[in-house]
Design a protein around this motif. Sequence first.
Motif, short mmCIF file in Angstrom:
data_model
loop_
_atom_site.label_atom_id
_atom_site.label_comp_id
_atom_site.label_asym_id
_atom_site.label_seq_id
_atom_site.Cartn_x
_atom_site.Cartn_y
_atom_site.Cartn_z
N GLN A 2 -2.75 11.13 11.35
CA GLN A 2 -4.22 10.99 11.68
C GLN A 2 -4.90 12.03 12.56
OE1 GLN A 2 -4.70 7.08 13.41
NE2 GLN A 2 -6.13 6.61 11.91
N ASP A 6 -3.89 2.52 17.36
CA ASP A 6 -4.41 3.48 16.53
C ASP A 6 -3.47 3.67 15.48
OD1 ASP A 6 -6.75 3.29 18.10
OD2 ASP A 6 -6.56 5.29 18.68
N PHE A 33 -12.05 -1.22 8.64
CA PHE A 33 -13.34 -0.96 8.65
C PHE A 33 -14.13 -1.85 8.59
CE2 PHE A 33 -10.52 2.01 6.05
CZ PHE A 33 -10.87 3.10 6.70
N ILE A 60 -11.31 11.82 15.96
CA ILE A 60 -10.03 12.10 15.57
C ILE A 60 -9.60 13.53 15.65
CG2 ILE A 60 -8.63 12.04 13.40
CD1 ILE A 60 -9.81 9.63 12.42
N ASP A 106 -2.70 6.46 -0.11
CA ASP A 106 -3.51 5.65 0.18
C ASP A 106 -4.17 5.62 1.53
OD1 ASP A 106 -4.03 5.30 -2.67
OD2 ASP A 106 -2.85 3.24 -2.39
N ILE A 107 -3.12 5.46 2.52
CA ILE A 107 -3.57 5.06 3.81
C ILE A 107 -3.99 6.45 4.29
CG2 ILE A 107 -2.42 4.68 6.13
CD1 ILE A 107 -2.31 2.51 4.04
N THR A 139 -3.19 0.74 13.03
CA THR A 139 -3.95 0.23 12.05
C THR A 139 -4.29 1.59 11.05
OG1 THR A 139 -5.58 1.23 13.66
CG2 THR A 139 -5.32 -1.32 13.58
N GLN A 141 -5.71 -1.95 0.00
CA GLN A 141 -5.40 -1.08 -0.97
C GLN A 141 -4.71 -1.36 -2.18
OE1 GLN A 141 -7.17 2.07 -0.58
NE2 GLN A 141 -6.49 2.36 -2.76
N GLN A 142 -3.76 -2.35 -1.73
CA GLN A 142 -2.93 -2.88 -2.94
C GLN A 142 -3.76 -3.63 -3.72
OE1 GLN A 142 0.95 -2.40 -2.70
NE2 GLN A 142 0.30 -2.64 -4.82
N GLY A 194 0.83 -1.25 0.03
CA GLY A 194 -0.19 -0.22 0.07
C GLY A 194 0.68 1.18 0.28
N GLN A 205 -4.99 -2.23 6.16
CA GLN A 205 -5.35 -1.33 5.17
C GLN A 205 -4.60 -1.16 3.81
OE1 GLN A 205 -6.39 2.45 7.12
NE2 GLN A 205 -6.89 3.37 4.89
N GLY A 206 -3.18 -1.25 4.02
CA GLY A 206 -2.10 -1.12 3.05
C GLY A 206 -2.38 -2.54 2.03
N ILE A 242 -12.92 10.57 0.92
CA ILE A 242 -13.22 10.96 -0.50
C ILE A 242 -11.60 11.07 -1.48
CG2 ILE A 242 -13.73 12.50 -2.22
CD1 ILE A 242 -15.75 13.09 0.22
N ASP A 243 -11.68 10.31 -2.36
CA ASP A 243 -10.27 10.32 -3.14
C ASP A 243 -10.27 10.77 -4.57
OD1 ASP A 243 -7.93 9.36 -4.44
OD2 ASP A 243 -8.42 7.05 -3.83
N THR A 244 -9.77 12.20 -4.79
CA THR A 244 -9.57 12.72 -5.90
C THR A 244 -8.13 13.05 -6.33
OG1 THR A 244 -10.05 14.78 -5.50
CG2 THR A 244 -11.76 13.48 -5.71
N ILE A 267 -7.12 15.94 -4.01
CA ILE A 267 -6.89 15.61 -2.74
C ILE A 267 -5.69 14.83 -2.56
CG2 ILE A 267 -7.68 14.33 -0.67
CD1 ILE A 267 -10.49 14.69 -1.94
N PRO A 291 -8.18 19.86 2.38
CA PRO A 291 -8.26 19.82 1.02
C PRO A 291 -9.29 18.83 0.55
CG PRO A 291 -6.13 18.95 1.99
CD PRO A 291 -7.00 19.45 2.96
N GLY A 312 -7.59 6.99 3.10
CA GLY A 312 -8.32 6.08 3.92
C GLY A 312 -9.86 5.65 3.39
N ASP A 313 -10.82 5.98 4.32
CA ASP A 313 -12.04 5.58 3.61
C ASP A 313 -12.59 6.99 2.80
OD1 ASP A 313 -14.06 3.88 3.09
OD2 ASP A 313 -15.26 4.26 4.99
N ALA A 345 -14.92 7.81 -7.84
CA ALA A 345 -13.59 7.51 -6.84
C ALA A 345 -13.50 6.41 -6.09
CB ALA A 345 -13.63 8.69 -5.79
N LEU A 392 -19.79 8.93 -5.87
CA LEU A 392 -18.65 8.35 -5.67
C LEU A 392 -18.63 6.81 -6.27
CD1 LEU A 392 -17.60 9.30 -2.04
CD2 LEU A 392 -16.75 10.57 -4.07
#
Lengths: 306, 532
Positions: free
Chosen positions: A84, A265, B381, B38, A37-38, A268, B416-417, A33, B412-413, A44-46, A49, B122, A41-42, B449, B442
Amino acid sequence: MARLGVVRRLGSGLAVLWAAATASYLALLLAPGDTVDILVGDGIDTPEIRAGIIREWGLDRPEIVQYLSYLWRLLHGDLGRSYQLQRGVGEVLATQVGPTVQLTLAAAAVGVTLAAAIAILTAGRGRAARGVASAAELVAVSVPPFLIGIVLLAVFSFTLGWFPVSGAQGPSAVVLPALALGLPIAGVLGQVLRGGLERALEQPFAVTARARGLTERALVARHALRHALIPAVTLAGWFTGTLLGGAVITEVLFGRPGLGRVAMDAVTGRDMPVVMAVVLLSAVVYVTISTLLDLAYRAIDPRIRG
Amino acid sequence: MKRLIPALLLALTACGAQPAAQQAAPASLTWAIETQPITLNPQQWSQNKARLLVFNQFDALLTRKQDGSFGPWLATAWKVSDDGLSYTLTLRDDVTFHDGTTFDAAAVKANLDQFRVPGYNPAVAAIQLRAYKEAKVISPTTLEITLKEPDGLFLDFLASPYAGQVSPKSLRSAKDLKFGGPDLVGTGPFILDRYVRGQEIHYRRNPAYRWPRDGAAHQGPAHLPEITYRFLPEAAVRVGALTSGQVQVIEGVPATEAGLIKSDPGLSLQTALNSGTAFSYYFNLSRPPFDDQRVRRAFREAVDVDAVLRSVYQGTATRAWSIVGKASTFYDASLEDTFGGDVAKANALLDEAGWKQRDAQGFRVKDGKRLSVRTVASAAFVRDRRDILAQAIQAQVKQNAGIDFQVRIVDQGTAQQALDDNEYEIFENSRGDSDAGAALNLILPRGGAINRAHFSDARVDKWLAEAGATADQGRRKELYAKAQQVVVAEKAVVFPIYVPADQIAAQKSVQGLGFDPASGTPAGAYDVRIGT
């Protein structure tokens, strides 16, 4: 001569720290990964960003540059910023280290006291007492801390209401977590200590002491214990690791603040700066403990000093 | 191992202390929550479960009601120009921030412009505020916002935590802006006193508060003088803390313990479906075997969803029929009972698709290849026992149709991979957006995305674009219904499974607990009181 020893010790300590920092850096680099990407996370991914994140964390520079600048900042005491939590890692750790130290010291006290008490009371005694103690120790060692913790909670907090479940507000809140963390240590340490005591009691000096009219209890406490301590003290290094690892589960279970919680935390969420800082801190603790143990060996057994 | 614990706890606590219902009602309230925030800055908010904290300390400009419509909050009225480019907000004139400064149009503008600061957030700048051009202060109570292009989701933004109004003075002076904390203040019914990471968060009442959202159960300051939220991530521990009276309210009640709480006369249990999308399996259309629609349909038919949900969630889960969750106003109910649970049909479809042979283990084979499909989920998740759910589905598709369904729960990594490398056949996801349209944007458009299904349909793209540009909720509902028909019924791209829900359990003496109508997650503490 002694000064040279201290310098060598310090040097090897620093080398261990550097190795720990580098190893954790490499591990995170090689883990599957992408850091971006990390961080996304969950969410929004553009492309915008992603570009923002890369800029924000300087991830577009070559890894070696990132690594060196990391080491450079480390040398200046700058642990970086948590991805984080969006705050300085030093600050995050500083606010969390207190409760963990409190918990681990309490757990170590529970472990050592229980182990010593049981070993002294049962060494060289009848088979029944030994059997009961061994069985209890075996249970304490083999049951996972998670289960010990939840049973302690169910009995002493939820049912009897003696101790609160959560927080680090008062001394009563540390009792159950310290027990959950300390019992496995007591189990291992107790076995080792009793074994050592029994070997010591068979040695010629024990016979001499008995001949001088010393009671068995006094013999154990004053003479045999010292012999049995060496293997037990060696184990102290091991239980430092147990404490740090166990703190993760214990803190989450009991809703306590602390480093274990932060570390979990961070792992993960692949929060690199925090993971690295926790690894480094554990390395510092190990180095310190092993140095202190070396000194302790010499105090316990003068023969090592030569 | 973990599943053994609740039963054990149940046995131990059931015979133990009486719940604290008989104790004198405490003046302050302790609420155990599962998730740690967070950040405490509403404009950095990312966890749906943290809504209950956000809206204690901060108020948004609008509020979103259960039927999807909007109501006044700090803005008493709003007007959208016919071309959809200009939003005029009328603001309350009697509102003060916790630091004593006045809330007015200049403050709202400062909050909007804060998102322009590079690196501040962002994600919001690129998505929710993508169309934001400028804000003009007309008078202290009137603000005109201009957009670059029409955006049907802009009102949803004004009702979201991102539009939580922060005192501009504290935006400048807060020690740690991204994290927030006691020195980043809002106008909400509670004032943040202290936050101890890993332990608790404590609020006291804002005595000056008299501007609750439209639809609140009362007016004036909050009932509770103070409230403490304790972080207890372990469900069994939360339930134990509640039954032993150490806390008065908990959220996140696992199905295995719902029975214990329901049977206790001193406790109450409430459940609400979340808005947003249902938890669904999305089939990867870009590679075999799910490039064949017959195999996608066969997978859905091979699972008796009701039986699976009953066994995993003991009757507490709500079956999903569409990608959009039942609680959303955009839900298309005509999709109900249109798929699932027809084993004969599943086998006929697979035979027809050429998966006729079986290997020694009973799995279907074609051209020497086994009918294997994989899901890769990031452990971070995996909630609601979705790992167990996957195992139940795995057993069903194997037994009923000879499909080899492999479930991998990884870090997670690694997840994602696998997604990046297109090495998966099923992508599992649910989203908690208060406007399901945001999630569809989305998931469904070509190049979306998180369009992990690699789904592409020009009609759907067009409908989504049109729905995104209009603020007309009726028109949006029509368009989203058409999109749902295509992906669920016509093309079988998605396998909707259940609608995620939130639970609150409390001592009977605690009144006024409820759910945020926009999201279906637990609401803040404004209306909560003890006693009658």
